[in-house]
Design a protein around this motif. Structure first.
Motif, PDB file in Angstrom:
ATOM      1  N   ASP A 211       0.830  -1.210   0.000  1.00  0.00           N
ATOM      2  CA  ASP A 211       0.000   0.000   0.000  1.00  0.00           C
ATOM      3  C   ASP A 211       0.858   1.250   0.000  1.00  0.00           C
ATOM      4  O   ASP A 211       0.611   2.186  -0.762  1.00  0.00           O
ATOM      5  CB  ASP A 211      -0.932   0.011   1.218  1.00  0.00           C
ATOM      6  N   VAL A 212       1.868   1.258   0.881  1.00  0.00           N
ATOM      7  CA  VAL A 212       2.708   2.456   1.001  1.00  0.00           C
ATOM      8  C   VAL A 212       3.434   2.731  -0.311  1.00  0.00           C
ATOM      9  O   VAL A 212       3.457   3.862  -0.810  1.00  0.00           O
ATOM     10  CB  VAL A 212       3.720   2.288   2.159  1.00  0.00           C
ATOM     11  N   ILE A 213       4.007   1.663  -0.887  1.00  0.00           N
ATOM     12  CA  ILE A 213       4.772   1.868  -2.123  1.00  0.00           C
ATOM     13  C   ILE A 213       3.856   2.300  -3.261  1.00  0.00           C
ATOM     14  O   ILE A 213       4.184   3.199  -4.038  1.00  0.00           O
ATOM     15  CB  ILE A 213       5.565   0.591  -2.474  1.00  0.00           C
ATOM     16  N   GLN A 214       2.684   1.675  -3.323  1.00  0.00           N
ATOM     17  CA  GLN A 214       1.734   2.084  -4.358  1.00  0.00           C
ATOM     18  C   GLN A 214       1.348   3.541  -4.193  1.00  0.00           C
ATOM     19  O   GLN A 214       1.260   4.293  -5.170  1.00  0.00           O
ATOM     20  CB  GLN A 214       0.475   1.236  -4.269  1.00  0.00           C
ATOM     21  N   TYR A 215       1.111   3.939  -2.933  1.00  0.00           N
ATOM     22  CA  TYR A 215       0.734   5.331  -2.666  1.00  0.00           C
ATOM     23  C   TYR A 215       1.847   6.264  -3.133  1.00  0.00           C
ATOM     24  O   TYR A 215       1.599   7.273  -3.774  1.00  0.00           O
ATOM     25  CB  TYR A 215       0.466   5.501  -1.169  1.00  0.00           C
ATOM     26  N   LEU A 216       3.086   5.837  -2.822  1.00  0.00           N
ATOM     27  CA  LEU A 216       4.238   6.663  -3.180  1.00  0.00           C
ATOM     28  C   LEU A 216       4.287   6.904  -4.691  1.00  0.00           C
ATOM     29  O   LEU A 216       4.416   8.029  -5.156  1.00  0.00           O
ATOM     30  CB  LEU A 216       5.502   5.948  -2.719  1.00  0.00           C
ATOM     31  N   TYR A 217       4.148   5.817  -5.476  1.00  0.00           N
ATOM     32  CA  TYR A 217       4.322   6.061  -6.908  1.00  0.00           C
ATOM     33  C   TYR A 217       3.080   6.664  -7.555  1.00  0.00           C
ATOM     34  O   TYR A 217       3.203   7.370  -8.558  1.00  0.00           O
ATOM     35  CB  TYR A 217       4.907   4.854  -7.661  1.00  0.00           C
ATOM     36  N   THR A 218       1.915   6.403  -6.993  1.00  0.00           N
ATOM     37  CA  THR A 218       0.745   7.081  -7.568  1.00  0.00           C
ATOM     38  C   THR A 218       0.856   8.579  -7.351  1.00  0.00           C
ATOM     39  O   THR A 218       0.541   9.383  -8.240  1.00  0.00           O
ATOM     40  CB  THR A 218      -0.549   6.573  -6.914  1.00  0.00           C
ATOM     41  N   THR A 219       1.320   8.963  -6.149  1.00  0.00           N
ATOM     42  CA  THR A 219       1.447  10.388  -5.851  1.00  0.00           C
ATOM     43  C   THR A 219       2.451  11.058  -6.793  1.00  0.00           C
ATOM     44  O   THR A 219       2.169  12.086  -7.397  1.00  0.00           O
ATOM     45  CB  THR A 219       1.905  10.571  -4.401  1.00  0.00           C
ATOM     46  N   LEU A 220       3.619  10.424  -6.931  1.00  0.00           N
ATOM     47  CA  LEU A 220       4.638  11.013  -7.802  1.00  0.00           C
ATOM     48  C   LEU A 220       4.160  11.061  -9.240  1.00  0.00           C
ATOM     49  O   LEU A 220       4.413  12.011  -9.970  1.00  0.00           O
ATOM     50  CB  LEU A 220       5.919  10.196  -7.723  1.00  0.00           C
ATOM     51  N   ASN A 221       3.424  10.002  -9.623  1.00  0.00           N
ATOM     52  CA  ASN A 221       2.949   9.912 -10.987  1.00  0.00           C
ATOM     53  C   ASN A 221       1.904  10.962 -11.291  1.00  0.00           C
ATOM     54  O   ASN A 221       1.769  11.408 -12.422  1.00  0.00           O
ATOM     55  CB  ASN A 221       2.351   8.522 -11.188  1.00  0.00           C
ATOM     56  N   SER A 222       1.152  11.352 -10.257  1.00  0.00           N
ATOM     57  CA  SER A 222       0.039  12.254 -10.525  1.00  0.00           C
ATOM     58  C   SER A 222       0.511  13.690 -10.716  1.00  0.00           C
ATOM     59  O   SER A 222      -0.236  14.510 -11.240  1.00  0.00           O
ATOM     60  CB  SER A 222      -0.987  12.178  -9.405  1.00  0.00           C
ATOM     61  N   ILE A 223       1.735  13.987 -10.292  1.00  0.00           N
ATOM     62  CA  ILE A 223       2.248  15.328 -10.566  1.00  0.00           C
ATOM     63  C   ILE A 223       2.682  15.364 -12.029  1.00  0.00           C
ATOM     64  O   ILE A 223       3.444  14.504 -12.451  1.00  0.00           O
ATOM     65  CB  ILE A 223       3.455  15.654  -9.664  1.00  0.00           C
TER      66      ILE A 223
END
Lengths: 444, 325
Positions: free
Chosen positions: A255-267
C-alpha cells in the motif's frame, strides 16, 4: 596536466563497469544469454549497436577530463577543464572564425566593409580553406581530392578493424556480422571524409560567435548519452527494490509503495521537473562556494537534472515490476522454495530477480531515446542543463532565431537535429530488437 | 457504481495531500523563503530589511508548520503550510508575484489552451488509429513494413524539429498562417491550425505504432479466426471485432489525458505565442514565480486523478464484462 574526475564521469564509468559486469553475469544465465544472442542475430540490432557504440566512444573520450598545466614556475593549472576529446579536436576548437560561415565555405556569411576598399564584400575566413591562399578558385578540386583521400583512409581503417575483429567473429559465429561491418564501413567512410575535410574547412560551418559546429555537435553527444544513461542508473535501484518489495511482501508495504508512486505519478512530469530544477538553481546560485570551477557547477546541474528525471521516471518500471512479482510469487517454484525454508531475501535474489530482468532490460533501452529527446526540450524551455554545457538542447536554443534570418542560417539546427536523429533512431531500433528478444510474449 | 466512485474520490484525497507535501517540501524546505527572497531581490539589494519586507508582502514571514506564538486553532492555520498549501484545496491559489489573482488568470487562459489541446487530442487520436488500422489491414506486406519504418523514423525526430520546421515552412516560406500569436473568437482558427497540425504530426509516430501492436495482438485471438471462418469480409472483422475489442487498451492511454488537456502544452504554447496555461507556466518558470508553479502542479495532479477515475468509468462503457464495485 592534472586529471580531473567530475562526478558525472565517475558515475558514467561506474555505469559502463556495471554494464560490463552485468553482461558477464547475463552470459552465465542461459535464458538471458539466449535472448542476447537473438539480439546479435538481428541485422537491425547489430547495425544499431555499432552506431550506438560509436556514440559511446565519443562520450567516453569526452569524459576523460583534465586541467592543463600553465607554463611557468610552480604547480599552476588552467581554470578550464578539458577532455580527451577536446585534445583530439584541438584544431576544431581553436580555429574559430568571427561569425557565421556556411559549411565548407571560404568566405564569411555576412558582408562586411573591408579595410582599404570601397563598398562591402564577404570577408575571407581566417581558417576555412586558408591553405588555398587568397584566391580560393581551386576549392572544388581541393574538396574532391580531400574526399577521395578521406574515403581511402576510411576504407583502410575499416579493413584494419575487420582484421582485428576476425578472431571475435570466429569465436561467436552466427551473429549478423555482415550488417555490423556494413554499418562500420559507412561509419568509417563518413568519419574519414569528415576528418580529412575538417583539416582545412569548417565541415558543418560556424555559429554566431564563429565556433565550429562540428565540434559543438560532437561535444553534445556526451550530454545526451549521460542524461539517457545516468538517469536510468539513478532510478534503477529504487525502482527494482521497491517494485519487487511491493509485489512480494504485499500488505501495508505494498500500500505504502503504491501510494508513493501514484502520488509522484500524478504530478505532471514537466512541472515536477520544472519545480525541482527551479529549486536546484536557487540552491546552486545561493551557494557558489560549493564548486571550485564552472565545469563542476555545470556538472552538478547535469547530475541534478538526471536525478530529477530519474525521480519522475522510476514509477512506470516500479509498477511493471510489482505486477510481474505478484504473478511470480504464486508460481510453484517460488512456493516450493518457500516451503523448503529458503529465506525471503534469497528467494527474491535467486528466483524472482532473474525472472524479471527482461522487463528491466527492456525498460532501460526503451527509456533511453525518450530521455535524449527530453533533454533537448527541457534545455530549450530553460529547465535543462546549464546554459554553458554544450548539448543538443542548448545548441537548438541558441540557433532558434537563425531560420528567420535573411538569408537563413540552417547548418547549426540541421547538424543538431541530424546527430540527435541518428542517436535516437539507433537507440529506438536497438530497443525494438531488445524488446522482441526479451519479451516472452513476442518469442517464438 | 456510486459507492465505487465515492470511494475512489476518497482515495484521491491522500494522494492530493501527498502532492501538496512534496511541492511544499520542494518550495519551502529545500529552499527557505530567505533564499527565495535573495534570489528575487538580486545580489545588489539584499539587506535583512529588504528580505523581511519581501517575505511579509508575500506572506512568507510565518513559521513553516507550527506557530507557537499564536492562539488556539491559529497555531496550525497561521503557518506557511496552511496558508500556501492547504488553501489550495478550496481552489484558493492566492496571487502571483506580479499581484494578479492566479485563479482569475487560470480562468482567462483556459480557453486558448483548450482551443489548441482539444483539436490536437481528437485529431491525433483519429489520425493515429486510422493509420494503425491501415497498417494492420496491410499487415505482413511491404506497405506495413514501410509504415512501421516511417513510424520509428518519425518518433526519432525531436519535437522541436517539427515545431521549428513547421513554422519555417508554413509561415515563412509559404506565408499561409501567422508564425505566432492568438486572437479571440473565430479568427483564432488561423493561429491554431499550425500548432494543431504540428502536434498531431509529432505524436503520430509513437501512438500509431503502439495502436498497431494492440490491433495485431487482437488479431491472434480465436474470435477473429471464427469471424473469418464464417465468411465475414476483412473490413467487418477489422472494424466490428478487432477495433471494438482493442478499445480497452486504447482507452487507458487516451481517457487519462482528457482532463489534463486544460493544462495545455508547454512547448507548443510557448513557441506559437498562445496565451494559454502552458505558456503561463513557462513564463512563471522563467520568472521564478513560485506561487504560479505551485498552483499549476496542484491543478495538474488533481486533473490527473480525475483522469484515472474517468478511465475506470469508460471501461464499464467499453466492456460490459467489467463492473466497478
Amino acid at each position: 596536466m592534472k586529471p580531473v574526475l567530475l562526478w558525472s564521469d565517475a558515475l558514467f564509468f561506474l555505469l559502463i563497469a556495471a554494464a560490463v559486469g552485468g553482461a558477464l553475469w547475463a552470459s552465465r544465465i542461459p535464458q538471458l544469454r539466449q535472448s542476447w544472442r537473438k539480439v546479435g542475430e538481428s541485422r537491425t540490432g547489430m547495425a544499431a549497436a555499432v552506431l550506438l557504440l560509436a556514440f559511446l566512444g565519443v562520450a567516453v573520450l569526452d569524459s576523460l577530463h583534465y586541467r592543463e598545466r600553465l607554463p611557468g614556475e610552480g604547480e599552476n593549472y588552467a581554470v578550464e577543464v578539458r577532455s580527451a576529446l577536446d585534445a583530439l579536436l584541438a584544431g576544431l576548437r581553436t580555429r574559430t572564425e568571427r561569425t557565421y560561415s556556411a559549411p565548407l565555405a571560404t568566405h564569411s556569411f555576412a558582408k562586411e566593409s573591408l579595410d582599404g576598399e570601397a563598398g562591402r564584400d564577404f570577408p575571407r575566413l581566417v581558417h576555412g580553406g586558408a591553405h588555398l591562399g587568397p584566391d580560393p578558385a581551386g576549392r572544388l578540386t581541393d574538396l574532391t581530392a580531400r574526399m577521395i583521400q578521406g574515403m581511402g583512409i576510411g576504407v583502410l581503417a575499416w579493413l584494419a578493424l575487420w582484421l582485428v575483429a576476425a578472431p571475435l567473429r570466429r569465436a561467436i559465429p552466427g551473429l549478423a556480422w555482415h550488417a555490423a561491418f556494413a554499418t562500420l564501413l559507412l561509419l568509417c567512410l563518413s568519419v574519414g571524409i569528415v576528418a580529412t575535410l575538417a583539416q582545412g574547412y569548417h565541415v558543418l560551418g560556424t555559429d554566431k560567435v564563429g565556433q565550429d559546429v562540428l565540434y559543438l555537435t560532437l561535444k553534445s553527444i556526451r550530454t545526451g548519452l549521460l542524461i539517457g544513461t545516468l538517469t536510468t542508473l539513478i532510478m534503477l535501484p529504487a525502482a527494482v527494490a521497491l517494485g519487487l518489495l511491493a509485489g512480494y511482501a504485499g500488505g501495508w508495504i505494498d500500500d505504502v509503495i503504491q501510494y508513493l508512486y501514484t502520488t509522484l505519478n500524478s504530478i505532471p512530469g514537466v512541472l515536477l521537473i520544472a519545480a525541482a530544477v527551479l529549486m536546484m538553481q536557487v540552491a546552486i546560485d545561493t551557494h557558489p562556494e560549493w564548486f571550485a570551477t564552472a565545469a563542476e557547477r555545470a556538472d552538478a546541474r547535469l547530475l541534478a537534472l538526471c536525478a530529477i528525471l530519474g525521480i519522475t521516471s522510476w514509477t512506470g518500471l516500479c509498477r511493471l515490476l510489482r505486477g510481474e512479482t505478484l504473478k511470480l510469487r504464486e508460481l510453484e517454484y517460488v512456493q516450493a522454495a518457500r516451503s523448503l525454508g529458503v529465506s525471503h531475501a534469497r528467494i527474491l535474489a535467486r528466483h524472482i530477480l532473474p525472472n524479471v530482468m527482461h522487463i528491466v532490460m527492456i525498460a532501460i533501452v526503451m527509456d533511453f531515446s525518450g530521455l535524449v529527446l527530453a533533454e533537448a526540450v527541457l534545455s530549450y524551455v530553460g529547465i535543462g542543463v546549464d546554459p554553458n554545457t554544450i548539448s543538443f538542447g542548448t545548441m537548438i536554443n541558441t540557433a532558434r532565431m537563425e531560420l528567420a534570418r535573411e538569408p537563413m542560417v540552417w547548418w547549426s539546427l540541421a547538424a543538431a537535429f541530424i546527430f540527435m536523429f541518428a542517436l535516437v533512431l539507433a537507440a529506438n531500433l536497438f530497443a525494438d530488437v531488445v524488446r522482441d528478444a526479451f519479451d516472452p510474449r513476442a518469442a517464438r | 457504481m456510486l459507492a465505487y466512485l465515492i470511494r475512489r474520490l476518497l482515495y484521491a484525497l491522500p494522494i492530493l495531500i501527498g502532492v501538496n507535501v512534496i511541492t511544499f517540501a520542494l518550495f519551502f524546505v529545500v529552499n527557505t523563503p530567505d533564499d527565495m527572497a535573495r534570489m528575487q531581490l538580486g545580489v545588489k539589494r539584499v539587506t535583512p530589511e529588504a528580505i523581511e519586507k519581501w517575505k511579509a508582502e508575500r506572506g512568507y514571514d510565518k513559521p513553516l508548520f507550527w506557530n507557537a506564538s499564536a492562539q488556539g486553532a491559529k497555531k496550525l492555520s497561521d503557518t506557511i503550510f496552511f496558508a500556501k498549501s492547504v488553501r489550495m484545496f478550496a481552489l484558493d491559489f492566492g496571487r502571483a508575484d506580479d499581484g494578479r489573482d492566479i485563479a482569475r488568470e487560470i480562468g482567462l487562459r483556459m480557453g486558448p489552451s483548450l482551443a489548441v489541446a482539444v483539436p490536437v487530442f481528437v485529431l491525433g487520436l483519429f489520425a493515429a488509429i486510422s493509420f494503425a488500422l491501415l497498417l494492420v489491414y496491410f499487415r505482413a506486406t511491404y506497405l506495413d513494413f514501410a509504415g512501421v519504418v516511417l513510424c520509428v523514423a518519425m518518433m526519432s525526430i525531436s519535437g522541436l524539429f517539427y515545431i521549428i520546421g513547421g513554422q519555417w515552412l508554413v509561415s515563412k516560406v509559404w506565408h499561409l498562417v501567422p508564425i505566432s500569436g492568438y486572437a479571440e473568437g473565430l479568427s483564432a482558427a488561423k493561429f491554431v491550425i499550425l500548432p494543431v497540425i504540428v502536434s498531431v504530426l509529432a505524436g503520430i509516430g509513437s501512438s500509431a505504432r503502439w495502436y498497431r501492436t494492440i490491433f495485431l495482438e487482437e488479431y491472434t485471438r480465436d474470435y477473429v479466426r471464427t469471424a473469418r471462418a464464417k465468411g465475414l469480409a476483412e473490413r467487418f472483422v477489422l472494424f466490428r471485432h478487432v477495433l471494438r475489442n482493442a478499445l480497452i487498451p486504447i482507452l487507458t492511454g487516451a481517457v487519462v489525458v482528457i482532463p489534463t488537456l486544460f493544462m495545455g502544452s508547454l512547448l507548443i504554447e510557448a513557441f506559437f505565442g498562445i496565451p494559454g496555461l502552458g505558456s503561463y507556466t513557462i513564463d512563471a518558470i522563467n520568472a521564478q514565480d513560485f506561487a504560479v508553479v505551485r498552483a499549476m502542479v496542484f491543478i495538474g495532479s488533481a486533473l490527473y486523478i480525475v483522469g484515472l477515475l474517468l478511465t475506470d468509468i469508460s471501461y464499464t462503457l467499453a466492456d460490459p464484462r467489467i463492473r466497478l464495485q
